[in-house]
Design a protein around this motif. Structure first.
Motif, PDB file in Angstrom:
ATOM      1  N   ALA A  45      -8.631   5.144  -9.269  1.00  0.00           N
ATOM      2  CA  ALA A  45      -9.267   4.614  -8.058  1.00  0.00           C
ATOM      3  C   ALA A  45      -9.001   3.121  -7.917  1.00  0.00           C
ATOM      4  O   ALA A  45      -8.756   2.622  -6.816  1.00  0.00           O
ATOM      5  CB  ALA A  45     -10.776   4.882  -8.102  1.00  0.00           C
ATOM      6  N   LYS A  46      -9.009   2.399  -9.032  1.00  0.00           N
ATOM      7  CA  LYS A  46      -8.729   0.975  -8.992  1.00  0.00           C
ATOM      8  C   LYS A  46      -7.295   0.695  -8.552  1.00  0.00           C
ATOM      9  O   LYS A  46      -7.038  -0.217  -7.774  1.00  0.00           O
ATOM     10  CB  LYS A  46      -8.993   0.359 -10.373  1.00  0.00           C
ATOM     11  N   GLU A  47      -6.362   1.475  -9.037  1.00  0.00           N
ATOM     12  CA  GLU A  47      -4.953   1.304  -8.643  1.00  0.00           C
ATOM     13  C   GLU A  47      -4.771   1.601  -7.160  1.00  0.00           C
ATOM     14  O   GLU A  47      -4.023   0.920  -6.473  1.00  0.00           O
ATOM     15  CB  GLU A  47      -4.058   2.211  -9.480  1.00  0.00           C
ATOM     16  N   LEU A  48      -5.459   2.608  -6.674  1.00  0.00           N
ATOM     17  CA  LEU A  48      -5.345   2.944  -5.250  1.00  0.00           C
ATOM     18  C   LEU A  48      -5.910   1.825  -4.373  1.00  0.00           C
ATOM     19  O   LEU A  48      -5.382   1.532  -3.309  1.00  0.00           O
ATOM     20  CB  LEU A  48      -6.081   4.254  -4.954  1.00  0.00           C
ATOM     21  N   LEU A  49      -6.982   1.196  -4.812  1.00  0.00           N
ATOM     22  CA  LEU A  49      -7.576   0.114  -4.032  1.00  0.00           C
ATOM     23  C   LEU A  49      -6.729  -1.162  -4.077  1.00  0.00           C
ATOM     24  O   LEU A  49      -6.672  -1.909  -3.107  1.00  0.00           O
ATOM     25  CB  LEU A  49      -8.980  -0.199  -4.540  1.00  0.00           C
ATOM     26  N   SER A  50      -6.060  -1.397  -5.184  1.00  0.00           N
ATOM     27  CA  SER A  50      -5.296  -2.636  -5.300  1.00  0.00           C
ATOM     28  C   SER A  50      -3.950  -2.579  -4.588  1.00  0.00           C
ATOM     29  O   SER A  50      -3.434  -3.603  -4.164  1.00  0.00           O
ATOM     30  CB  SER A  50      -5.078  -2.984  -6.778  1.00  0.00           C
ATOM     31  N   THR A  51      -3.368  -1.429  -4.432  1.00  0.00           N
ATOM     32  CA  THR A  51      -2.081  -1.337  -3.734  1.00  0.00           C
ATOM     33  C   THR A  51      -2.339  -1.108  -2.255  1.00  0.00           C
ATOM     34  O   THR A  51      -3.048  -0.189  -1.865  1.00  0.00           O
ATOM     35  CB  THR A  51      -1.231  -0.166  -4.279  1.00  0.00           C
ATOM     36  N   PRO A  52      -1.777  -1.960  -1.370  1.00  0.00           N
ATOM     37  CA  PRO A  52      -2.003  -1.787   0.072  1.00  0.00           C
ATOM     38  C   PRO A  52      -1.162  -0.625   0.596  1.00  0.00           C
ATOM     39  O   PRO A  52      -0.035  -0.392   0.171  1.00  0.00           O
ATOM     40  CB  PRO A  52      -1.553  -3.115   0.671  1.00  0.00           C
ATOM     41  N   ASP A  53      -1.764   0.093   1.499  1.00  0.00           N
ATOM     42  CA  ASP A  53      -1.031   1.195   2.144  1.00  0.00           C
ATOM     43  C   ASP A  53      -0.144   0.632   3.231  1.00  0.00           C
ATOM     44  O   ASP A  53      -0.518  -0.295   3.948  1.00  0.00           O
ATOM     45  CB  ASP A  53      -2.018   2.205   2.767  1.00  0.00           C
ATOM     46  N   GLU A  54       1.046   1.191   3.364  1.00  0.00           N
ATOM     47  CA  GLU A  54       1.953   0.725   4.407  1.00  0.00           C
ATOM     48  C   GLU A  54       1.444   1.136   5.787  1.00  0.00           C
ATOM     49  O   GLU A  54       1.700   0.481   6.773  1.00  0.00           O
ATOM     50  CB  GLU A  54       3.348   1.298   4.178  1.00  0.00           C
ATOM     51  N   ASP A  55       0.712   2.237   5.849  1.00  0.00           N
ATOM     52  CA  ASP A  55       0.180   2.706   7.123  1.00  0.00           C
ATOM     53  C   ASP A  55      -0.973   1.816   7.609  1.00  0.00           C
ATOM     54  O   ASP A  55      -1.165   1.643   8.810  1.00  0.00           O
ATOM     55  CB  ASP A  55      -0.315   4.154   7.002  1.00  0.00           C
ATOM     56  N   SER A  56      -1.749   1.262   6.667  1.00  0.00           N
ATOM     57  CA  SER A  56      -2.925   0.494   7.063  1.00  0.00           C
ATOM     58  C   SER A  56      -2.552  -0.889   7.602  1.00  0.00           C
ATOM     59  O   SER A  56      -3.304  -1.478   8.351  1.00  0.00           O
ATOM     60  CB  SER A  56      -3.893   0.343   5.879  1.00  0.00           C
ATOM     61  N   VAL A  57      -1.381  -1.449   7.224  1.00  0.00           N
ATOM     62  CA  VAL A  57      -0.952  -2.756   7.711  1.00  0.00           C
ATOM     63  C   VAL A  57       0.123  -2.537   8.768  1.00  0.00           C
ATOM     64  O   VAL A  57       1.265  -2.237   8.439  1.00  0.00           O
ATOM     65  CB  VAL A  57      -0.386  -3.616   6.546  1.00  0.00           C
TER      66      VAL A  57
END
Length: 156
Positions: free
Chosen positions: A25-37
């Motif tokens: 969960a921590k890794e998922l939160l720290s890496t930005p999604d390309e779709d969200s930006v």
């Protein structure tokens, strides 16, 4: 005893699974999604990232030897002119007197007075008492003389 060891192993395995889930969960939160930006131009993102990596240093009190870093030298601040009205008028010099001129010596009998003061106080009290007794005696004599002459004197 075997049941205790099994329960301990089960608790340890459950803890390992929870820790793995937290790490994921921590890794998922720290890496930005390309779709969200949303990004229209990838070159702008590259320039922004390059500017963040470039250090912007400012030197106020230090002049570096490197020419690239000398560009970051900040000019010293200019202080506004301030005139202090109190400091502008010099104080008038006062006449300074020699402190040794005004020293008055003590009277030559000051130590004798200090030593005899208790005795003088005692004598003063006795003197006042004796004067009071003499006054009373004189008053009594005046009354006896007045009675013999037939005069009436009122006591005040």
């Amino acid at each position: 005893m075997a049941s205790e060891e099994d329960s301990i192993e089960q608790a340890a395995a459950a803890r390992r699974e929870r820790l793995k889930a937290l790490r994921a969960a921590k890794e998922l939160l720290s890496t930005p999604d390309e779709d969200s930006v949303p990004s229209e131009n990838k070159a702008e993102e590259f320039d922004d990232a390059e500017e963040e990596n470039k250090l912007n240093m400012k030197f106020r009190n230090y002049l570096p030897h490197d020419t690239h870093l000398q560009e970051g030298k900040v000019a010293p601040p200019v202080l506004p002119k301030f005139e202090d009205p109190v400091a502008s008028a010099p104080p008038q010099p006062e006449k300074v007197e020699d402190p040794f001129v005004n020293i008055a010596p003590k009277k030559p009998n000051w130590d004798l007075r200090r030593d005899v003061q208790k005795k003088l106080d005692k004598l003063e009290r006795r003197t006042q008492k004796a004067l009071f007794q003499l006054m009373e005696e004189q008053e009594r004599q005046n009354q006896t003389v007045a009675e013999e002459n037939g005069e009436i004197i009122s006591a005040d």
